[in-house]
Write an enzyme that holds these catalytic residues in place. Structure first.
Site, PDB file in Angstrom:
ATOM      1  N   CYS A 166      -6.271 -11.239  -0.403  1.00 53.55           N
ATOM      2  CA  CYS A 166      -6.076 -10.642   0.920  1.00 53.55           C
ATOM      3  C   CYS A 166      -7.332  -9.846   1.236  1.00 53.55           C
ATOM      4  O   CYS A 166      -7.972  -9.320   0.328  1.00 53.55           O
ATOM      5  CB  CYS A 166      -4.851  -9.719   0.875  1.00 53.55           C
ATOM      6  SG  CYS A 166      -4.541  -8.788   2.380  1.00 53.55           S
ATOM      7  N   ASP A 226       0.818  -1.208   0.000  1.00 53.73           N
ATOM      8  CA  ASP A 226       0.000   0.000   0.000  1.00 53.73           C
ATOM      9  C   ASP A 226       0.862   1.273   0.000  1.00 53.73           C
ATOM     10  O   ASP A 226       1.885   1.330   0.672  1.00 53.73           O
ATOM     11  CB  ASP A 226      -0.851  -0.049   1.282  1.00 53.73           C
ATOM     12  CG  ASP A 226      -1.979   0.942   1.258  1.00 53.73           C
ATOM     13  OD1 ASP A 226      -2.067   1.732   0.306  1.00 53.73           O
ATOM     14  OD2 ASP A 226      -2.777   0.907   2.211  1.00 53.73           O
ATOM     15  N   ARG A 283     -12.191   2.523   7.767  1.00 57.66           N
ATOM     16  CA  ARG A 283     -10.806   2.832   7.400  1.00 57.66           C
ATOM     17  C   ARG A 283     -10.759   4.049   6.450  1.00 57.66           C
ATOM     18  O   ARG A 283      -9.956   4.108   5.529  1.00 57.66           O
ATOM     19  CB  ARG A 283     -10.168   1.624   6.717  1.00 57.66           C
ATOM     20  CG  ARG A 283      -8.666   1.515   7.009  1.00 57.66           C
ATOM     21  CD  ARG A 283      -7.983   0.519   6.092  1.00 57.66           C
ATOM     22  NE  ARG A 283      -6.638   0.249   6.570  1.00 57.66           N
ATOM     23  CZ  ARG A 283      -5.623  -0.108   5.789  1.00 57.66           C
ATOM     24  NH1 ARG A 283      -5.791  -0.254   4.506  1.00 57.66           N
ATOM     25  NH2 ARG A 283      -4.431  -0.333   6.286  1.00 57.66           N
ATOM     26  N   ASP A 327      -6.164  -6.657  -2.193  1.00 60.54           N
ATOM     27  CA  ASP A 327      -6.669  -6.478  -0.824  1.00 60.54           C
ATOM     28  C   ASP A 327      -8.134  -6.046  -0.830  1.00 60.54           C
ATOM     29  O   ASP A 327      -8.685  -5.651  -1.868  1.00 60.54           O
ATOM     30  CB  ASP A 327      -5.804  -5.407  -0.138  1.00 60.54           C
ATOM     31  CG  ASP A 327      -5.715  -5.600   1.367  1.00 60.54           C
ATOM     32  OD1 ASP A 327      -6.585  -6.290   1.930  1.00 60.54           O
ATOM     33  OD2 ASP A 327      -4.782  -5.039   1.970  1.00 60.54           O
ATOM     34  N   ASP A 365      -3.367 -10.546   9.183  1.00 57.77           N
ATOM     35  CA  ASP A 365      -2.445  -9.436   9.443  1.00 57.77           C
ATOM     36  C   ASP A 365      -1.619  -9.702  10.688  1.00 57.77           C
ATOM     37  O   ASP A 365      -0.787  -8.887  11.062  1.00 57.77           O
ATOM     38  CB  ASP A 365      -3.222  -8.125   9.602  1.00 57.77           C
ATOM     39  CG  ASP A 365      -3.515  -7.493   8.247  1.00 57.77           C
ATOM     40  OD1 ASP A 365      -2.915  -7.929   7.253  1.00 57.77           O
ATOM     41  OD2 ASP A 365      -4.358  -6.583   8.183  1.00 57.77           O
TER      42      ASP A 365
HETATM   43  C1  GLA Z   1      -4.309  -4.812   4.859  1.00 59.31           C
HETATM   44  C2  GLA Z   1      -3.433  -5.996   4.497  1.00 59.31           C
HETATM   45  C3  GLA Z   1      -2.003  -5.697   4.885  1.00 59.31           C
HETATM   46  C4  GLA Z   1      -1.537  -4.459   4.171  1.00 59.31           C
HETATM   47  C5  GLA Z   1      -2.463  -3.300   4.490  1.00 59.31           C
HETATM   48  C6  GLA Z   1      -2.136  -2.088   3.640  1.00 59.31           C
HETATM   49  O1  GLA Z   1      -4.432  -4.666   6.222  1.00 59.31           O
HETATM   50  O2  GLA Z   1      -3.885  -7.156   5.101  1.00 59.31           O
HETATM   51  O3  GLA Z   1      -1.178  -6.798   4.568  1.00 59.31           O
HETATM   52  O4  GLA Z   1      -1.500  -4.699   2.784  1.00 59.31           O
HETATM   53  O5  GLA Z   1      -3.824  -3.628   4.259  1.00 59.31           O
HETATM   54  O6  GLA Z   1      -2.978  -1.033   3.868  1.00 59.31           O
END
Ligand code: GLA
Length: 721
Positions: free
Chosen positions: A506, A345, A421, A456, A528
């Protein structure tokens, strides 16, 4: 059954010598249901109340929850499906837009049973596919409106069967963000136990996998019956035990917030559900599912295909990076043997934090002054693959995309909207939205010659409402399913154009770890939580239902960012090496000896990668709610090679626990090398491998593990006698 109702006779271990005679025997059935309502006036002896059925309808003398429900306007239809015909077909094509099982012509056979509902002009097709060398049965249904007026489906579940006993635990995988897929058990008794998601994704809290484990069962013994749905959206899974201790297990699209209008000549098809069975306990079931999913759900091109060892910059830098920092990290990664650099990200538009820019998928030129292409070229020149993070289904309020198209967000334009978020969910029920995101992603993939995508999805759907559906005269109750189909459509577009890109699924960690996503993404970021101890639980739960090759693992820094725990580099690597391996920490901050430890492990991993990704995974210590010890193994039947990982969370003074762990997979007639020792297969099978010597306050020289968070790896090879 009488009246051409489709009854259910048996589900369980294969009956290899089954004959017509047995069919007659099993078909004889005396209703237990004395005193209950009878099915029709004509036949006063027949009731569905306690009958095992193939696809039951509620309210037809059966009062249990049904699998299918329909309405004509506001009028409920008490559907009366009757057997009409059946036919068989061989093989199953893989259709990219439709996640489902697939097989070559000689690998599977599908039985389709056609039922007709003549009062309401409906045709129901029940599909059952059996596969060579597997106990898995895939099941789904198609319903067609053959009449002249529209009807509404309000419930249509995919998986259903009934067992004449309630002597099981209802087992499923529950959790939360950072602690996904923990094994959870409920004692079955008269009544209903259910799990579900109404979040627009399968979710962190529950997984669309449910099982019935015999109460006396263990990891290696006893019957287990399971279901897993090939679907990524809202679902319901439940076990209902009636007053006669029959258990009805069901799984499918959640009927809440769902209805589907079936116009004349239209067909609705349910997602497929895979039924799993083993009489060899949880390991047996896990083995059946793992090999089946790798062969018949995940794209076969990834089968046995080495996955790159990745470095992911998320926990290393979060949003604080630029091209210099990343290139330095990439070079260090390359030097220690890593194969793929994943930019997480923060690389796009103006994304300096998680509150902005989603939806604007073009390079942030402050971070990459020379552009993404130049960065990608440099990564490729280092002989590293390149991965990039996207969150395609989301949009930030400050993005250009949102400013231009506020109506593309899932919301009622004039009502309150929740925010998660700092972001909204895009309306993937709208094909124009899907295409816009596809065009943006396509540009980046082409420009960077991309090898890998991390896909994601960080918030769930609230206030489900689609302007697109409103404008097209479609019901809002179709939104959730159409959204899920829209997600599949984007996957389809990307993989049609770029079939070699490896996509890692993800969703805020493991919020969408399901077979729908695995159909496109051979691996998923499972949580995570990258702490090695927490991963023991997460991985043990996940691998009951999903293959080891799908479980992406990263070694992270200590103190761990999610729980603050200190574990050794050895333990972190010993845990992470089971499955596709990666690293997610700033390698440039490590000592030389830590880097050496990593590069040695990477070398070892590369030598055994096939075994550690595709070997048969098996738990060697019983799983309960409070495991202090775990023992994982992967075994390759063809070579007789195995890797065993032993883990103890807290050290025990003067322990009373068993000293050996049996290896059920070895051959009694062979001899094995276990690290530096030689042991016969018979001893390994009957006695086991010796647990590592624990520090006991006195054995300073001989102790092999010491302190909390212990790990020990056994490499086992068959040797010629
Ligand atoms: C999510 C993913 C993480 C990362 C963050 C980035 O939480 O699971 O691995 O990529 O987003 O914002």
């Amino acid at each position: 059954m009488p009246n051409q109702q489709l009854g259910h006779l048996y589900y369980g271990k294969a009956l290899d010598y089954f004959s017509e005679r047995d069919l007659d025997y099993l078909a004889k059935y005396e209703n237990k249901a004395a005193g209950t309502v009878k099915f029709s006036e004509e036949d006063s002896a027949f009731t569905l109340s306690d009958r095992p059925q193939e696809y039951p309808v509620y309210g037809t003398s059966d009062f249990r929850s049904g699998a299918v429900e329909m309405f004509d306007g506001e009028t409920p239809l008490y559907l009366d499906f009757k057997y009409h015909a059946h036919f068989k077909s061989k093989g199953k094509e893989r259709v990219l837009s439709k996640p489902a099982t697939y097989a070559e012509t000689n690998e599977s056979e599908t039985l389709t049973i056609v039922l007709i509902e003549s009062d309401h002009d409906l045709k129901m097709e029940l599909n059952y596919t059996v596969f060579e060398e597997s106990t898995v049965i895939a099941k789904n249904q198609r319903i067609t409106n053959t009449g002249k007026t529209a009807k509404k489906i309000t419930k249509m579940l995919s998986g259903h069967y009934e067992l004449p006993s309630a002597d099981y635990d209802f087992l499923h995988l529950s959790g939360a963000w950072l602690k996904e897929r923990q094994i959870t058990r409920h004692n079955l008794a008269q009544g209903t136990v259910s799990i579900s998601s109404l979040k627009g994704a399968s979710g962190h809290q529950h997984n669309p996998f449910i099982a019935l484990q015999h109460k006396q069962g263990t990891i290696d013994t006893g019957e287990v019956f399971a279901m897993n749905l090939i679907y990524s959206g809202n679902f319901l899974g439940q076990a209902e035990v009636d007053e006669w201790d029959n258990t009805r297990l069901m799984l499918g699209i959640h009927p809440d917030q769902f209805s589907w209008t079936l116009k004349p000549d239209e067909t609705f098809e349910t997602p497929e559900c895979i039924l799993g069975y083993s009489d060899k306990g949880l390991n047996g079931l896990a083995g059946e599912y793992a090999s089946f999913i790798e062969r018949h759900i995940i794209d076969r091109k990834w089968q046995g295909q080495n996955r790159p060892i990745v470095i992911n910059n998320w926990e290393a830098t979060y949003f604080d990076f630029d091209q210099e920092k990343l290139l330095k990290l990439a070079q260090t990664s390359k030097d220690i043997g890593i194969e793929c650099f994943v930019v997480d990200d923060g690389w796009f538009s103006n994304r300096g934090s998680d509150r902005s820019s989603l939806g604007d998928w073009y390079c942030d030129t402050k971070k990459f002054p020379d552009g993404l292409k130049s960065f990608a070229d440099k990564i490729h020149q280092m002989d590293l693959q390149l991965g990039i993070w996207f969150e395609p289904e989301m949009v930030s309020p400050d993005s250009k995309l949102y400013q231009q198209h506020p109506e593309w967000v899932v919301r009622h334009l004039h009502k309150r909207i929740a925010i998660g978020r700092g972001q909204y969910v895009l309306d993937f029920a709208n094909p124009e939205v899907v295409d816009n995101i596809y065009q943006q992603m396509k540009k980046v993939i082409e420009e960077t010659n991309l090898d890998y995508i991390k896909w994601d999805m960080n918030r769930n759907i609230t206030e489900a409402y689609s302007t697109y559906l409103e404008q097209n005269g479609l019901n809002q109750t179709e939104f959730f399913h159409r959204y899920t189909l829209g997600v599949y459509e984007l996957y389809t577009k990307i993989l049609t154009e770029f079939p070699n890109v490896l996509i890692e699924g993800c969703a805020g960690g493991g919020g969408r770890y399901d077979l729908g996503i695995l159909y496109y993404s051979p691996q998923i970021w499972p949580s995570d939580d990258s702490d090695a101890v927490e991963r023991l639980k997460i991985q043990s739960g996940t691998l009951l239902a999903y293959p080891l090759s799908s479980f992406s693992n990263h070694v992270s820094v200590v103190p761990n960012h999610q729980v603050g725990r200190m574990t050794s580099m050895k333990m972190r690597q010993d845990v992470a090496m089971f499955g596709p391996l990666g690293y997610e920490l700033d390698l440039d901050q490590l000592t030389e000896s830590e880097k050496k430890e990593i590069s040695e492990r990477i070398l070892f991993y590369k030598q055994h990668r096939a075994l550690l990704t595709f070997g048969t995974f098996r738990q060697l210590i019983e799983l309960d709610d409070q495991n202090n010890e775990y023992c994982w193994s992967v075994y390759d039947e063809a070579t007789g090679e195995a890797m065993v990982g032993f883990y103890r969370i807290l050290a025990e003074p003067n322990p009373s626990v068993k000293d050996y762990i049996r290896l059920p997979f070895v051959s009694e007639t062979e001899v094995y090398q276990v690290n530096n020792e030689t042991v016969s297969g018979q001893v390994l099978k009957q006695v086991g491998i010796r647990k590592p010597y624990q520090f006991n306050g006195a054995n300073h020289d001989r102790a092999q593990v010491k302190g909390d968070f212990q790990s020990y790896i056994y490499h086992i090879k068959s040797i010629k006698q």
